[in-house]
Design an enzyme around this catalytic site. Structure first.
Site, PDB file in Angstrom:
ATOM      1  N   GLU A   1     -32.247  37.090   6.204  1.00 48.99           N
ATOM      2  CA  GLU A   1     -31.764  38.485   6.233  1.00 48.99           C
ATOM      3  C   GLU A   1     -30.378  38.570   6.862  1.00 48.99           C
ATOM      4  OE1 GLU A   1     -35.361  39.947   8.049  1.00 48.99           O
ATOM      5  OE2 GLU A   1     -36.400  39.439   6.185  1.00 48.99           O
TER       6      GLU A   1
ATOM      7  N   ASN B   1     -41.744  36.646  14.381  1.00 48.39           N
ATOM      8  CA  ASN B   1     -40.467  37.328  14.186  1.00 48.39           C
ATOM      9  C   ASN B   1     -40.761  38.798  13.929  1.00 48.39           C
ATOM     10  OD1 ASN B   1     -37.986  38.265  13.407  1.00 48.39           O
ATOM     11  ND2 ASN B   1     -37.829  37.028  11.540  1.00 48.39           N
ATOM     12  N   TRP B   2     -40.567  39.600  14.965  1.00 47.76           N
ATOM     13  CA  TRP B   2     -40.919  41.026  14.855  1.00 47.76           C
ATOM     14  C   TRP B   2     -39.848  41.837  14.127  1.00 47.76           C
ATOM     15  CZ3 TRP B   2     -43.264  42.608  20.321  1.00 47.76           C
ATOM     16  CH2 TRP B   2     -44.519  42.008  20.454  1.00 47.76           C
ATOM     17  N   LYS B   3     -38.744  41.210  13.783  1.00 48.30           N
ATOM     18  CA  LYS B   3     -37.669  41.898  13.050  1.00 48.30           C
ATOM     19  C   LYS B   3     -37.359  43.263  13.684  1.00 48.30           C
ATOM     20  CE  LYS B   3     -38.888  39.276   8.985  1.00 48.30           C
ATOM     21  NZ  LYS B   3     -38.897  39.140   7.536  1.00 48.30           N
TER      22      LYS B   3
ATOM     23  N   HIS C   1     -31.285  33.404   9.922  1.00 51.02           N
ATOM     24  CA  HIS C   1     -32.375  33.959   9.117  1.00 51.02           C
ATOM     25  C   HIS C   1     -31.818  34.472   7.790  1.00 51.02           C
ATOM     26  CE1 HIS C   1     -35.552  36.650   7.759  1.00 51.02           C
ATOM     27  NE2 HIS C   1     -36.350  35.909   8.495  1.00 51.02           N
TER      28      HIS C   1
ATOM     29  N   GLU D   1     -37.681  28.611   5.043  1.00 47.75           N
ATOM     30  CA  GLU D   1     -38.144  29.914   4.575  1.00 47.75           C
ATOM     31  C   GLU D   1     -37.518  30.204   3.211  1.00 47.75           C
ATOM     32  OE1 GLU D   1     -39.477  32.578   8.061  1.00 47.75           O
ATOM     33  OE2 GLU D   1     -37.337  32.852   7.833  1.00 47.75           O
TER      34      GLU D   1
ATOM     35  N   SER E   1     -44.295  34.924   4.116  1.00 49.57           N
ATOM     36  CA  SER E   1     -45.617  35.444   3.776  1.00 49.57           C
ATOM     37  C   SER E   1     -46.776  34.595   4.305  1.00 49.57           C
ATOM     38  CB  SER E   1     -45.743  35.660   2.264  1.00 49.57           C
ATOM     39  OG  SER E   1     -44.797  36.619   1.838  1.00 49.57           O
TER      40      SER E   1
HETATM   41  P1  PGA Z   1     -42.788  37.366   6.439  1.00 53.66           P
HETATM   42  O1  PGA Z   1     -41.404  37.076   7.188  1.00 53.66           O
HETATM   43  O2  PGA Z   1     -43.841  36.574   7.166  1.00 53.66           O
HETATM   44  O3  PGA Z   1     -42.991  38.836   6.538  1.00 53.66           O
HETATM   45  O4  PGA Z   1     -42.613  36.888   5.031  1.00 53.66           O
HETATM   46  C1  PGA Z   1     -41.079  35.792   7.641  1.00 53.66           C
HETATM   47  C2  PGA Z   1     -39.676  35.759   8.189  1.00 53.66           C
HETATM   48  O5  PGA Z   1     -38.810  36.428   7.631  1.00 53.66           O
HETATM   49  O6  PGA Z   1     -39.392  35.067   9.178  1.00 53.66           O
END
Ligand code: PGA
Length: 244
Positions: A97, A9-11, A95, A164, A201
């Site tokens: 976010e 997931n490159w966000k 997600h 998550e 993480s």
């Molecule tokens: P992270 O993000 O590996 O930087 O914790 C994971 C995600 O939000 O999918």
């Protein structure tokens, strides 16, 4: 045998050049991993150029979100048909976010999952509790509610779930083994035969241990997926743990 899936997931990272360079590197470096489904989810604006780069590779493309209407006056939104037309096979939905920064509700997420499936996109449904909810002993209730709401009445054969925990995302500290195992077992009891990824993480240093958990069928990786080296190492550690 449950499928093994590792998704990046490159966000909201990279510019076009960096996205292209990273995709080219991954195409070359991740070439040998044929028994793990590999997915890259870049920003919408990089999907089209990346789809021609990755077409002849073992890396599939996914969107990070979609809107649940087919088309119309929805400025700034991207439809399932649009994702399909630029080569996506997967899409991340719900997600944390999106839920927390953009106030997506369970009902929106339910509509998005249904729309993805209607267009033959495989949804990667994200679920997970906040720290407050965990401290109040509500983690299992929250996760169950998110699952029941999003997946009510849908064909589960195309669905992927990513657990998550919100408090582990982007912190550098993943949930511990016991927490992950308990929640993954709980989710797999609710959802027979649905691959369950862990996210939050994940990095080269913790991926072996997390992958030794039977009910962890893969990872959704944010920060550590931005560099080919660390993403590759995570895949290697995952495979090693599953083979040991
Ligand atoms: P992270 O993000 O590996 O930087 O914790 C994971 C995600 O939000 O999918």
């Amino acid at each position: 045998m449950m499928r093994n899936i590792i998704a990046a997931n490159w966000k909201m990272h990279f510019d076009l050049d960096t996205a292209i360079q990273t995709a080219l590197q991954m195409k070359e470096e991740l070439n040998g991993f044929n028994d793990v489904e590999l997915i890259v989810c870049p920003s919408f604006v990089f999907l089209h150029p990346l789809s021609s780069i990755l077409r002849s590779s073992n890396i599939k493309l996914g969107g990070q979100n979609l809107y649940f209407e087919d088309k119309g006056a929805f400025t700034g939104e991207v439809s399932a048909g649009m994702l399909k037309s630029v080569g996506c096979e997967y899409v991340i939905i719900g997600h944390s976010e999106r839920r927390h920064i953009f106030s997506e509700k369970d009902i929106d997420i339910q509509k998005k999952v249904r729309k993805a499936l209607e267009y033959n996109l495989k949804p990667i449904l994200c679920i997970g509790e906040t720290l407050k909810q965990r401290k109040e002993n509500k983690a299992f209730d929250v996760v169950e509610r998110q699952i029941v709401s999003a997946l009510d009445g849908v064909d589960l054969s195309k669905v992927i779930v990513a657990y998550e925990p919100v408090w582990a995302i982007g912190t550098g500290v993943a949930a511990d083994r016991q927490t992950v195992e308990e929640m993954h077992n709980f989710v797999s009891n609710l959802l027979d035969d649905v691959p369950i990824l862990y996210g939050g993480s994940v990095k080269p240093e913790n991926s072996y241990e997390l992958a030794t958990i039977n009910s962890v069928n893969g990872f959704l990786v944010g920060t550590a997926s931005l560099k080919t080296d660390s993403f590759k190492k995570i895949i290697e550690e995952f495979k090693k743990a599953k083979e040991d």
